[in-house]
Design an enzyme around this catalytic site. Structure first.
Site, PDB file in Angstrom:
ATOM      1  N   ASP A  13       0.852  -1.176   0.000  1.00 44.22           N
ATOM      2  CA  ASP A  13       0.000   0.000   0.000  1.00 44.22           C
ATOM      3  C   ASP A  13       0.902   1.245   0.000  1.00 44.22           C
ATOM      4  OD1 ASP A  13      -2.316   1.704   0.536  1.00 44.22           O
ATOM      5  OD2 ASP A  13      -1.616   1.757   2.613  1.00 44.22           O
ATOM      6  N   ASP A  15      -0.236   5.178   0.919  1.00 42.82           N
ATOM      7  CA  ASP A  15      -0.499   6.101   2.023  1.00 42.82           C
ATOM      8  C   ASP A  15      -0.595   5.347   3.344  1.00 42.82           C
ATOM      9  OD1 ASP A  15      -1.281   8.913   0.710  1.00 42.82           O
ATOM     10  OD2 ASP A  15      -2.029   7.297  -0.555  1.00 42.82           O
ATOM     11  N   ASP A 221      -2.434  -0.683   5.797  1.00 42.91           N
ATOM     12  CA  ASP A 221      -2.833  -0.059   7.065  1.00 42.91           C
ATOM     13  C   ASP A 221      -4.315   0.303   7.133  1.00 42.91           C
ATOM     14  OD1 ASP A 221      -2.601   2.180   5.191  1.00 42.91           O
ATOM     15  OD2 ASP A 221      -2.787   3.448   6.967  1.00 42.91           O
TER      16      ASP A 221
END
Length: 272
Positions: A13, A15, A221
């Site tokens: 991922d 961000d 996240d």
């Protein structure tokens, strides 16, 4: 720690995972990813961002990964070959936007093939658009573009933190299994076609690369990472993930944070 499988593909991922607070990939992280590629590992960015935006971030870091973007609605090989491009049914785009068009607390955004459509030109947009590598166009929500839309997402300018959770509930009640609905962050609610998520996009990529999902190491996240982290050979959750994400992934191990460059340190220690 011993990795459970013979890892061949590293999926990250952006961000909250790879990117710094400045929304760049730090040099140490980019150097580790390049080393991994030199050793034969495939690397992919799996993000809610648009392909054009993610590609620009990779280019700035001197990286050439594969791309699973818009939460799996777009899948591209590192040479820009498009493997997947899933769009929302025009009728669903119209219905979703109609539900929020009169709500001044909700900011509506749409991702097309090459453009970012926005319902309001907010101060956040003016401040951050230069850092987002995708041209935007202001639209009238009373007559929005309906064709070729990969994703609709909502943010809120309200101080009421329940605006988006309430909207999530409303959307799920209205559309059920017709849409894929998730938060990419506590401040961004995203709408894609049913069945679109990062795990599905990774499956498309892995099949093209002749790699099993059991041979994928993934880092993330957000709630839009849940299917991916739970469905690959080895998923790892960032240490500062929201509690909702942690609760959804009770068996997934947490590592450090993006500011610690924890992904790079993990790869260096366990794969290089």
């Amino acid at each position: 720690m011993t990795l459970k499988t013979d890892i061949k593909l590293i999926a990250c991922d952006l961000d909250g995972t790879l990117l710094s607070k400045e929304k760049r990939i730090p040099e140490f992280t980019s150097s580790i990813l390049r080393q991994a590629q030199e050793l034969g590992f495939e690397v992919a960015f799996a993000t809610g961002r648009h392909f054009l935006d993610a590609r620009a971030i990779a280019t700035a870091a001197n990286l050439s990964p594969h791309f699973v973007t818009i939460n799996g609605a777009q899948v591209h090989l590192s040479d820009n070959t498009c493997l997947e491009a899933v769009t929302l049914a025009p009728s669903l785009v119209a219905q979703v936007i109609a539900m929020v068009a009169e709500d001044n607390d909700i900011n509506t955004n749409l991702y097309g093939e090459n453009l970012w459509y926005v319902g309001q030109e907010t101060q956040w947009l003016r401040d951050n658009a230069p850092r987002i590598h995708l041209d935007y166009q202001l639209i009238d929500l009373a007559s929005p573009p309906l064709q070729g839309i990969h994703k609709i997402y909502f943010t809120s300018s309200s101080s009421d933190k329940q605006v988006l959770p309430k909207l999530e509930m409303k959307m799920k009640q209205a559309f059920g299994e017709k849409l894929s609905i998730c938060f990419s962050s506590p401040f961004c609610l995203e709408i894609m076609s049913n069945g679109v998520h990062k795990k599905a996009g990774l499956q498309t990529l892995a099949q093209r690369l002749d790699i099993s999902c059991d041979q994928v190491l993934a880092f993330g996240d957000g709630m839009n990472d849940v299917e991916m982290l739970a469905g690959v050979g080895h998923g790892l959750l960032m240490g500062d993930a929201a509690q909702r994400v942690v609760s959804a992934l009770p068996k997934v191990e947490q590592i450090g944070t993006s500011e610690d460059q924890a992904v790079a340190h993990f790869i260096k220690e366990h794969l290089l």
